[in-house]
Design an enzyme around this catalytic site. Structure first.
Site, PDB file in Angstrom:
ATOM      1  N   GLN A  57       8.046 -20.913  -7.694  1.00  0.00           N
ATOM      2  CA  GLN A  57       6.783 -20.925  -6.938  1.00  0.00           C
ATOM      3  C   GLN A  57       5.688 -20.164  -7.681  1.00  0.00           C
ATOM      4  O   GLN A  57       4.507 -20.420  -7.474  1.00  0.00           O
ATOM      5  CB  GLN A  57       6.981 -20.345  -5.539  1.00  0.00           C
ATOM      6  CG  GLN A  57       7.565 -21.366  -4.583  1.00  0.00           C
ATOM      7  CD  GLN A  57       7.571 -20.895  -3.141  1.00  0.00           C
ATOM      8  OE1 GLN A  57       6.955 -19.903  -2.780  1.00  0.00           O
ATOM      9  NE2 GLN A  57       8.281 -21.610  -2.301  1.00  0.00           N
ATOM     10  N   PHE A 111       6.948 -25.651   5.425  1.00  0.00           N
ATOM     11  CA  PHE A 111       7.338 -25.000   4.172  1.00  0.00           C
ATOM     12  C   PHE A 111       6.465 -25.492   3.019  1.00  0.00           C
ATOM     13  O   PHE A 111       6.040 -24.729   2.168  1.00  0.00           O
ATOM     14  CB  PHE A 111       8.811 -25.282   3.865  1.00  0.00           C
ATOM     15  CG  PHE A 111       9.696 -25.063   5.055  1.00  0.00           C
ATOM     16  CD1 PHE A 111       9.991 -23.767   5.481  1.00  0.00           C
ATOM     17  CD2 PHE A 111      10.190 -26.130   5.786  1.00  0.00           C
ATOM     18  CE1 PHE A 111      10.773 -23.559   6.603  1.00  0.00           C
ATOM     19  CE2 PHE A 111      10.977 -25.930   6.906  1.00  0.00           C
ATOM     20  CZ  PHE A 111      11.268 -24.637   7.315  1.00  0.00           C
ATOM     21  N   LEU A 112       6.186 -26.801   3.022  1.00  0.00           N
ATOM     22  CA  LEU A 112       5.362 -27.377   1.959  1.00  0.00           C
ATOM     23  C   LEU A 112       3.915 -26.920   2.084  1.00  0.00           C
ATOM     24  O   LEU A 112       3.226 -26.756   1.077  1.00  0.00           O
ATOM     25  CB  LEU A 112       5.440 -28.910   2.019  1.00  0.00           C
ATOM     26  CG  LEU A 112       4.740 -29.674   0.900  1.00  0.00           C
ATOM     27  CD1 LEU A 112       5.342 -29.332  -0.451  1.00  0.00           C
ATOM     28  CD2 LEU A 112       4.814 -31.179   1.143  1.00  0.00           C
ATOM     29  N   GLY A 113       3.470 -26.704   3.321  1.00  0.00           N
ATOM     30  CA  GLY A 113       2.079 -26.303   3.556  1.00  0.00           C
ATOM     31  C   GLY A 113       1.646 -25.153   2.667  1.00  0.00           C
ATOM     32  O   GLY A 113       0.672 -25.258   1.922  1.00  0.00           O
ATOM     33  N   ASP A 114       2.404 -24.044   2.685  1.00  0.00           N
ATOM     34  CA  ASP A 114       1.946 -22.893   1.894  1.00  0.00           C
ATOM     35  C   ASP A 114       2.154 -23.116   0.396  1.00  0.00           C
ATOM     36  O   ASP A 114       1.388 -22.637  -0.421  1.00  0.00           O
ATOM     37  CB  ASP A 114       2.570 -21.580   2.388  1.00  0.00           C
ATOM     38  CG  ASP A 114       4.045 -21.460   2.121  1.00  0.00           C
ATOM     39  OD1 ASP A 114       4.412 -21.186   0.974  1.00  0.00           O
ATOM     40  OD2 ASP A 114       4.837 -21.617   3.064  1.00  0.00           O
ATOM     41  N   GLN A 115       3.180 -23.900   0.019  1.00  0.00           N
ATOM     42  CA  GLN A 115       3.425 -24.161  -1.410  1.00  0.00           C
ATOM     43  C   GLN A 115       2.287 -24.957  -2.053  1.00  0.00           C
ATOM     44  O   GLN A 115       2.010 -24.813  -3.242  1.00  0.00           O
ATOM     45  CB  GLN A 115       4.723 -24.958  -1.600  1.00  0.00           C
ATOM     46  CG  GLN A 115       5.985 -24.190  -1.270  1.00  0.00           C
ATOM     47  CD  GLN A 115       7.239 -25.049  -1.456  1.00  0.00           C
ATOM     48  OE1 GLN A 115       7.267 -25.952  -2.282  1.00  0.00           O
ATOM     49  NE2 GLN A 115       8.266 -24.776  -0.676  1.00  0.00           N
ATOM     50  N   HIS A 128       2.473 -17.293   6.020  1.00  0.00           N
ATOM     51  CA  HIS A 128       2.525 -17.510   4.568  1.00  0.00           C
ATOM     52  C   HIS A 128       1.349 -18.357   4.095  1.00  0.00           C
ATOM     53  O   HIS A 128       0.729 -18.066   3.073  1.00  0.00           O
ATOM     54  CB  HIS A 128       3.822 -18.243   4.185  1.00  0.00           C
ATOM     55  CG  HIS A 128       4.978 -17.338   3.946  1.00  0.00           C
ATOM     56  ND1 HIS A 128       5.954 -17.109   4.885  1.00  0.00           N
ATOM     57  CD2 HIS A 128       5.331 -16.597   2.868  1.00  0.00           C
ATOM     58  CE1 HIS A 128       6.851 -16.272   4.392  1.00  0.00           C
ATOM     59  NE2 HIS A 128       6.500 -15.943   3.177  1.00  0.00           N
TER      60      HIS A 128
END
Length: 344
Positions: free
Chosen positions: A102, A284-288, A308
């Site tokens: 990340q 989970f993908l949102g913040d990545q 996050h």
């Protein structure tokens, strides 16, 4: 020298601030000083797992770094001339390989390069490697970024020993990502694995997840099973929905005394929960995606605005100025919109 000053205790206040801040320092060439690192945590300061990402980015960008040691509450990172190279990250424990990625992926997107990381591939409190390979990279490819992540060997808590290699091509054509809602689920896919355990563990996890998904959706389900050897035992499952927009996923890890059926059902239920608001991007993908969206532009609908995500937006804007508009409250579905795309 003008520093970008970051309060490491802001918002989520954990390792993510470090990963995003140091990656953006490499991308923009701006030196960063992060203070009060993890100030609100029981054991403040840098932990061993945070150092791996920082040192990998140091190598990639020939940076000068001060305070990169366990327990340090201040980190100064001055990037040098970044160039594509092969970065090796040997995590001796089951420290998370995906959390190092990340930090590395956004920086490598602007430089190119390859990596080889040993450690934990499927460990608590971090995305499993199958999530990054099948959900994160799928979304990044829609944004014009080409990257590869290869799983060579699994690594579980406490022994680690997993091995992941891969490469990132310089991000030449940045495409805005517009992914607000999904209208239909075409199918479900997944990977259920068992390491140093009988094959039936992986099979039971997969069967249980499939049964749960079929209760809610009338779409084909194909979950592959994988049985392998590594330093220690472990199991897990990642299931994702192929929608008419992006992929959304749920995952779960096995542990001693936890029936394989429970593991499979947990992953399926997490996925169903992510699909319920009908937004295109899971929590989970949102913040990545935040560091990538800043440069590509677009807008995404997220199943849940997390702490996050909001923290990542804040860190990115410390470097780039106002970039995003976030609609929705923490814990609720929402929309993240790029209002001013950044140039490097």
């Amino acid at each position: 020298m003008e520093w970008v000053e970051i309060d490491g205790s802001y918002g989520e206040g954990g390792g993510q601030i470090l990963r995003t801040a140091v990656a953006l320092s490499v991308i923009t060439g701006k030196p960063v000083r992060i203070h009060r690192i993890r100030a609100n945590r029981p054991n403040p300061g840098l932990r061993p797992q945070h150092l791996h990402g920082i040192l990998a980015l140091k190598e990639l960008s020939n940076a000068r770094v001060k305070g990169a040691k366990v327990g340090s509450t201040v980190l100064e990172f001055v990037p040098g001339r970044a160039e594509p190279k092969h970065v090796k990250v040997p995590i001796k424990t089951a420290g998370s390989i995906t959390l190092v990625l990340q930090a590395l992926l956004p920086a490598m997107a602007f430089i190119g390069g390859s990596f080889e990381i040993t450690g934990g591939t499927d460990v608590p409190w971090s995305p499993p490697v199958d999530y990054l390979r099948n959900v994160t990279l799928f979304a990044l490819e829609k944004m014009g970024l080409r990257a590869e992540i290869e799983l060579k060997r699994r690594g579980h808590y406490p022994k680690g020993g997993g091995l992941v290699t891969g490469s990132v091509e310089p991000w030449e054509s940045k495409k805005p990502l517009v992914a607000l809602e999904w209208n239909k689920v075409d199918s479900f896919a997944g990977i259920s694995h068992a390491t140093n355990l009988p094959a039936h563990v992986a099979e039971r996890q997969a069967k249980s997840a499939e049964e749960r998904l079929r209760e809610f959706f009338n779409a084909p389900v194909e979950i592959e099973t994988e049985v392998s050897r590594s330093l220690g035992p472990g199991s897990g499952i990642v299931v994702w929905a192929e929608t008419d927009s992006l992929r959304l996923a749920g995952d779960a890890l096995g542990k001693r005394g936890k029936p394989a059926e429970v593991v499979g059902r947990e992953a399926a239920e997490e996925l169903i929960e992510q699909l319920t608001p009908r937004k295109a991007v899971d929590r989970f993908l949102g913040d990545q995606l935040i560091p990538f969206l800043a440069f590509a532009g677009g807008e995404i609908g997220v199943a849940e605005i997390t702490n996050h995500l909001v923290t990542n937006v804040w860190v990115v804007e410390r470097f780039l100025g106002r970039t995003f508009e976030v609609e929705g409250e923490i814990g609720e579905p929402g929309v993240v919109r790029v209002v001013r795309k950044a140039e490097v």
